[in-house]
Scaffold this active site. Structure first.
Site, PDB file in Angstrom:
ATOM      1  N   ASP A   1      21.975 -36.840  32.941  1.00  0.00           N
ATOM      2  CA  ASP A   1      21.486 -38.083  33.555  1.00  0.00           C
ATOM      3  C   ASP A   1      22.387 -38.592  34.673  1.00  0.00           C
ATOM      4  O   ASP A   1      22.488 -39.805  34.916  1.00  0.00           O
ATOM      5  CB  ASP A   1      21.318 -39.197  32.496  1.00  0.00           C
ATOM      6  CG  ASP A   1      20.326 -38.805  31.420  1.00  0.00           C
ATOM      7  OD1 ASP A   1      19.382 -38.049  31.735  1.00  0.00           O
ATOM      8  OD2 ASP A   1      20.487 -39.259  30.277  1.00  0.00           O
TER       9      ASP A   1
ATOM     10  N   VAL B   1      24.212 -44.984  46.481  1.00  0.00           N
ATOM     11  CA  VAL B   1      24.416 -46.423  46.278  1.00  0.00           C
ATOM     12  C   VAL B   1      23.128 -47.135  45.861  1.00  0.00           C
ATOM     13  O   VAL B   1      22.984 -48.341  46.034  1.00  0.00           O
ATOM     14  CB  VAL B   1      25.021 -47.082  47.546  1.00  0.00           C
ATOM     15  CG1 VAL B   1      26.429 -46.573  47.785  1.00  0.00           C
ATOM     16  CG2 VAL B   1      24.148 -46.832  48.772  1.00  0.00           C
TER      17      VAL B   1
ATOM     18  N   LYS C   1      20.726 -35.967  39.012  1.00  0.00           N
ATOM     19  CA  LYS C   1      20.465 -34.652  39.614  1.00  0.00           C
ATOM     20  C   LYS C   1      19.141 -34.630  40.369  1.00  0.00           C
ATOM     21  O   LYS C   1      19.057 -34.108  41.482  1.00  0.00           O
ATOM     22  CB  LYS C   1      20.443 -33.570  38.506  1.00  0.00           C
ATOM     23  CG  LYS C   1      21.771 -33.416  37.792  1.00  0.00           C
ATOM     24  CD  LYS C   1      21.688 -32.455  36.623  1.00  0.00           C
ATOM     25  CE  LYS C   1      20.900 -32.954  35.445  1.00  0.00           C
ATOM     26  NZ  LYS C   1      21.506 -34.076  34.698  1.00  0.00           N
TER      27      LYS C   1
ATOM     28  N   GLY D   1      13.799 -43.024  25.942  1.00  0.00           N
ATOM     29  CA  GLY D   1      13.901 -44.481  25.988  1.00  0.00           C
ATOM     30  C   GLY D   1      15.083 -45.027  25.199  1.00  0.00           C
ATOM     31  O   GLY D   1      15.273 -46.235  25.104  1.00  0.00           O
TER      32      GLY D   1
ATOM     33  N   GLN E   1      20.662 -31.173  32.041  1.00  0.00           N
ATOM     34  CA  GLN E   1      21.729 -31.631  31.146  1.00  0.00           C
ATOM     35  C   GLN E   1      23.059 -31.723  31.913  1.00  0.00           C
ATOM     36  O   GLN E   1      23.037 -31.949  33.112  1.00  0.00           O
ATOM     37  CB  GLN E   1      21.856 -30.718  29.899  1.00  0.00           C
ATOM     38  CG  GLN E   1      20.676 -30.817  28.939  1.00  0.00           C
ATOM     39  CD  GLN E   1      19.425 -30.076  29.391  1.00  0.00           C
ATOM     40  OE1 GLN E   1      19.471 -28.897  29.679  1.00  0.00           O
ATOM     41  NE2 GLN E   1      18.310 -30.743  29.441  1.00  0.00           N
TER      42      GLN E   1
ATOM     43  N   ALA F   1      15.008 -32.466  29.613  1.00  0.00           N
ATOM     44  CA  ALA F   1      15.473 -33.074  30.861  1.00  0.00           C
ATOM     45  C   ALA F   1      14.504 -34.166  31.303  1.00  0.00           C
ATOM     46  O   ALA F   1      13.315 -34.126  30.999  1.00  0.00           O
ATOM     47  CB  ALA F   1      15.560 -32.005  31.952  1.00  0.00           C
ATOM     48  N   GLY F   2      15.043 -35.153  32.013  1.00  0.00           N
ATOM     49  CA  GLY F   2      14.210 -36.179  32.643  1.00  0.00           C
ATOM     50  C   GLY F   2      14.875 -36.501  33.971  1.00  0.00           C
ATOM     51  O   GLY F   2      15.934 -37.120  33.992  1.00  0.00           O
ATOM     52  N   HIS F   3      14.310 -36.006  35.046  1.00  0.00           N
ATOM     53  CA  HIS F   3      14.929 -36.153  36.374  1.00  0.00           C
ATOM     54  C   HIS F   3      14.112 -37.137  37.212  1.00  0.00           C
ATOM     55  O   HIS F   3      12.952 -36.875  37.522  1.00  0.00           O
ATOM     56  CB  HIS F   3      15.027 -34.786  37.058  1.00  0.00           C
ATOM     57  CG  HIS F   3      15.953 -33.848  36.355  1.00  0.00           C
ATOM     58  ND1 HIS F   3      16.232 -32.586  36.798  1.00  0.00           N
ATOM     59  CD2 HIS F   3      16.693 -34.005  35.217  1.00  0.00           C
ATOM     60  CE1 HIS F   3      17.092 -32.002  35.979  1.00  0.00           C
ATOM     61  NE2 HIS F   3      17.381 -32.840  35.009  1.00  0.00           N
TER      62      HIS F   3
HETATM   63  P1  GDP Z   1      19.098 -36.780  36.033  1.00  0.00           P
HETATM   64  O1  GDP Z   1      18.621 -36.419  34.677  1.00  0.00           O
HETATM   65  O2  GDP Z   1      20.476 -36.256  36.305  1.00  0.00           O
HETATM   66  O3  GDP Z   1      18.138 -36.408  37.130  1.00  0.00           O
HETATM   67  O4  GDP Z   1      19.217 -38.371  36.057  1.00  0.00           O
HETATM   68  P2  GDP Z   1      18.147 -39.427  35.433  1.00  0.00           P
HETATM   69  O5  GDP Z   1      16.985 -39.503  36.320  1.00  0.00           O
HETATM   70  O6  GDP Z   1      17.930 -39.151  33.987  1.00  0.00           O
HETATM   71  O7  GDP Z   1      19.009 -40.763  35.470  1.00  0.00           O
HETATM   72  C1  GDP Z   1      19.505 -41.290  36.645  1.00  0.00           C
HETATM   73  C2  GDP Z   1      18.952 -42.723  36.802  1.00  0.00           C
HETATM   74  O8  GDP Z   1      19.705 -43.403  37.768  1.00  0.00           O
HETATM   75  C3  GDP Z   1      17.529 -42.760  37.296  1.00  0.00           C
HETATM   76  O9  GDP Z   1      16.895 -43.877  36.757  1.00  0.00           O
HETATM   77  C4  GDP Z   1      17.691 -42.909  38.819  1.00  0.00           C
HETATM   78  O10 GDP Z   1      16.576 -43.538  39.429  1.00  0.00           O
HETATM   79  C5  GDP Z   1      18.898 -43.785  38.880  1.00  0.00           C
HETATM   80  N1  GDP Z   1      19.779 -43.600  40.062  1.00  0.00           N
HETATM   81  C6  GDP Z   1      20.105 -42.444  40.690  1.00  0.00           C
HETATM   82  N2  GDP Z   1      21.056 -42.676  41.635  1.00  0.00           N
HETATM   83  C7  GDP Z   1      21.318 -44.002  41.592  1.00  0.00           C
HETATM   84  C8  GDP Z   1      22.230 -44.837  42.295  1.00  0.00           C
HETATM   85  O11 GDP Z   1      23.011 -44.418  43.141  1.00  0.00           O
HETATM   86  N3  GDP Z   1      22.236 -46.164  41.954  1.00  0.00           N
HETATM   87  C9  GDP Z   1      21.424 -46.682  40.996  1.00  0.00           C
HETATM   88  N4  GDP Z   1      21.506 -47.992  40.745  1.00  0.00           N
HETATM   89  N5  GDP Z   1      20.552 -45.909  40.311  1.00  0.00           N
HETATM   90  C10 GDP Z   1      20.515 -44.581  40.595  1.00  0.00           C
HETATM   91  P1  IMO Z   2      18.965 -34.347  31.990  1.00  0.00           P
HETATM   92  O1  IMO Z   2      18.581 -33.036  32.616  1.00  0.00           O
HETATM   93  C1  IMO Z   2      21.049 -36.444  28.771  1.00  0.00           C
HETATM   94  C2  IMO Z   2      21.141 -34.485  24.842  1.00  0.00           C
HETATM   95  C3  IMO Z   2      20.368 -35.128  23.706  1.00  0.00           C
HETATM   96  C4  IMO Z   2      21.202 -34.699  22.512  1.00  0.00           C
HETATM   97  C5  IMO Z   2      21.648 -33.288  22.909  1.00  0.00           C
HETATM   98  C6  IMO Z   2      20.776 -32.184  22.334  1.00  0.00           C
HETATM   99  O2  IMO Z   2      17.943 -35.413  32.170  1.00  0.00           O
HETATM  100  O3  IMO Z   2      20.333 -34.757  32.406  1.00  0.00           O
HETATM  101  P2  IMO Z   2      18.307 -31.301  22.831  1.00  0.00           P
HETATM  102  O4  IMO Z   2      16.999 -32.001  22.792  1.00  0.00           O
HETATM  103  O5  IMO Z   2      18.627 -30.678  24.153  1.00  0.00           O
HETATM  104  O6  IMO Z   2      18.485 -30.319  21.716  1.00  0.00           O
HETATM  105  O7  IMO Z   2      19.392 -32.460  22.568  1.00  0.00           O
HETATM  106  O8  IMO Z   2      21.589 -33.246  24.321  1.00  0.00           O
HETATM  107  N1  IMO Z   2      20.360 -34.199  26.071  1.00  0.00           N
HETATM  108  C7  IMO Z   2      20.448 -34.888  27.207  1.00  0.00           C
HETATM  109  N2  IMO Z   2      21.159 -36.000  27.503  1.00  0.00           N
HETATM  110  N3  IMO Z   2      20.323 -35.840  29.729  1.00  0.00           N
HETATM  111  C8  IMO Z   2      19.621 -34.718  29.456  1.00  0.00           C
HETATM  112  O9  IMO Z   2      18.956 -34.025  30.417  1.00  0.00           O
HETATM  113  C9  IMO Z   2      19.640 -34.216  28.133  1.00  0.00           C
HETATM  114  N4  IMO Z   2      19.064 -33.159  27.523  1.00  0.00           N
HETATM  115  C10 IMO Z   2      19.526 -33.163  26.268  1.00  0.00           C
HETATM  116  O10 IMO Z   2      20.325 -36.530  23.842  1.00  0.00           O
HETATM  117  O11 IMO Z   2      22.365 -35.495  22.420  1.00  0.00           O
HETATM  118 MG    MG Z   3      17.861 -37.322  32.936  1.00  0.00          MG
END
Ligand code: GDP
Ligand code: IMO
Ligand code: MG
Length: 421
Positions: free
Chosen positions: A16, A411, A19, A302, A224, A42-44
């Site tokens: 998270d 930012v 990426k 969530g 991850q 993953a949740g990007h």
């Molecule tokens: P990922 O899994 O690495 O792609 O990251 P996620 O999408 O799970 O989590 C990153 C969260 O931070 C998302 O809600 C993005 O919209 C938000 N985000 C990304 N870059 C920034 C930033 O520079 N500032 C803020 N405030 N939010 C950001």
């Molecule tokens: P992205 O790509 C954050 C965590 C889970 C749990 C552990 C194992 O969005 O960064 P799993 O379901 O993979 O067997 O869970 O890894 N986890 C993540 N935490 N971002 C992720 O993906 C994750 N994918 C798995 O919360 O602790």
């Molecule tokens: Mg994510």
């Protein structure tokens, strides 16, 4: 002709890191974007032009019409979730079938893998990993046990293969005395299998190597983070794939010599979802404030993300494991209002102080250094010259401690809120 390169963008903490945002931002510079590990755990998140998408299995290069996106052999894929995700993008006007190829070697997540994920977690009780419940562990275990089903299997005698594997899973679930009901899920899943057949299911390893021979450049999108890697993470509180630089080669079928830049992405602070040691975790109002301002709630489940200050002991280690050449620091704006900022520079336990990652981080206390906060709104800034001195000092401090340059700063969540140095 000069051969192309594979640059890797890797989360180097607990996932998270942002990426999705950066892959989407980088996509215009590449010909191919490829996921090499993980699946719908993953949740990007990608935000641009007032739109927001959360991608799970589909690479974050999908919004750029001329680019090929690949779900590589190292990934696991759930047909039902893939279908829902793809249809949402199609409804938003993106023509996926012309730009998304799926490896025939990627493994299938069955509904019963998800039931097994839940059953194993329930059996672990308070020692549970806190998985996303998407069947990741059981699917990768099955891959290693050589009993799994791959995407290529849906092209021939699939009903028989599916029935045989499902029956094995049902036996295990029965032995575990685990009650479950997958009837509805299974219907959607089988619909998803049919839907997947309408996509190019290909030998993505060949395609990628051919593209490299033609001088094309590839961006490997990590999922991850390094501390969730099955080998290098905080085992057993990890995911089940190699999320690190080595995983790029095995998860795509590209040679180490093709790897160019390795971008290591992290936040200006730390978060973790799920169980496991986290020495910088804050249990006070500062942690709550970071969570609130940073909206640190999981994009997939969530759940509240656990929050803390940046951990330089961990970063030094993950930079080393991945051979990171450039750092990308995200979400600095979340710290805009803090009068002081802390950074973990060492761990301490029973009077012993260490500055490199131990075998097990459980029980180690973070040792912090304090820096003045910048107390300035960074979100509208377009270039480094606008940065307040205290923020410049924070950047310089991290670069020095981490031994690696920070070349991109984010930012805000929007594609536009990205500053290249
Ligand atoms: P990922 O899994 O690495 O792609 O990251 P996620 O999408 O799970 O989590 C990153 C969260 O931070 C998302 O809600 C993005 O919209 C938000 N985000 C990304 N870059 C920034 C930033 O520079 N500032 C803020 N405030 N939010 C950001
Ligand atoms: P992205 O790509 C954050 C965590 C889970 C749990 C552990 C194992 O969005 O960064 P799993 O379901 O993979 O067997 O869970 O890894 N986890 C993540 N935490 N971002 C992720 O993906 C994750 N994918 C798995 O919360 O602790
Ligand atoms: Mg994510």
């Amino acid at each position: 002709m000069k051969k192309g390169k594979v640059d890797a963008l890797l989360g180097i903490v607990f996932g998270d890191e942002g990426k999705g945002k950066v892959v989407d931002y980088f996509t215009p510079k590449y010909d191919v974007v490829a996921r090499f590990a993980g699946g719908p755990n993953a949740g990007h998140t990608i935000i641009f032009e007032g739109k927001k998408f959360v991608l799970r299995s589909i690479p974050s290069g999908i919004f750029d019409e001329g680019k090929l996106n690949i779900i590589g052999n190292g990934c696991v894929i759930a047909p039902d979730l893939f279908m829902l995700e793809a249809k949402e993008l199609e409804a938003a006007g993106y023509d996926l079938k012309s730009r998304l190829h799926i490896s025939k070697r990627a493994h299938l997540i069955l509904p019963t893998h998800r039931a097994l994920d839940r059953a194993y977690e329930a059996a672990k009780g308070k020692n549970k990993v806190g998985t996303t419940g998407k069947g990741i562990g059981p699917t990768y275990s099955e891959k290693a046990a050589r009993t799994g089903l791959r995407v290529g299997d849906i092209l021939e005698n699939f009903p028989q293969k599916y029935a045989a594997l499902k029956a094995r899973h049902e036996q295990i679930l029965h032995d575990l005395d685990y009650a479950y009901d997958i009837a509805e899920e299974e219907k959607l899943w089988l619909e998803g299998v049919d839907y997947m057949r309408s996509f190019p299911l290909t030998d993505t390893d060949l395609e990628l190597n051919q593209a490299l021979c033609e001088g094309k450049n590839v961006l490997a999108e990590g999922a991850q983070g390094t501390l969730l890697d099955i080998d290098h993470g905080t085992y057993p509180f990890v995911s089940s794939s190699n999320t690190t630089a080595g995983g790029v080669c095995t998860g795509l079928g590209v040679a180490p010599s093709t790897i160019g830049e390795v971008f290591g992405i992290f936040k200006a602070y730390s978060t973790r979802v799920g169980s496991g040691p986290f020495p910088v975790e804050l249990f006070d109002e500062t942690g709550d404030k970071i969570r609130e301002i940073g909206h640190e709630f999981g994009a997939v489940t969530g759940r509240n993300r656990r929050c803390g200050w940046v951990d330089l002991v961990a970063l030094r280690h993950t930079i080393m494991i991945n051979g990171v050449t450039q750092l990308i620091m995200m979400k600095s704006d979340v710290l805009d209002t803090f009068p002081t900022i802390k950074a973990c520079i060492a761990y301490e336990k029973d009077g012993e102080r260490i500055t490199s990652m131990p075998y097990d981080t459980e029980g180690w206390q973070a040792v912090y250094t304090e820096l003045p906060g910048w107390q300035t709104d960074l979100t509208g800034m377009k270039s480094e010259s606008e940065f307040p001195q205290a923020f410049k000092d924070y950047i310089a401090f991290i670069e020095k401690e981490a031994g690696c340059p920070i070349t991109i700063l984010s930012v805000g969540p929007d594609r536009e809120q990205t500053i290249v140095r």
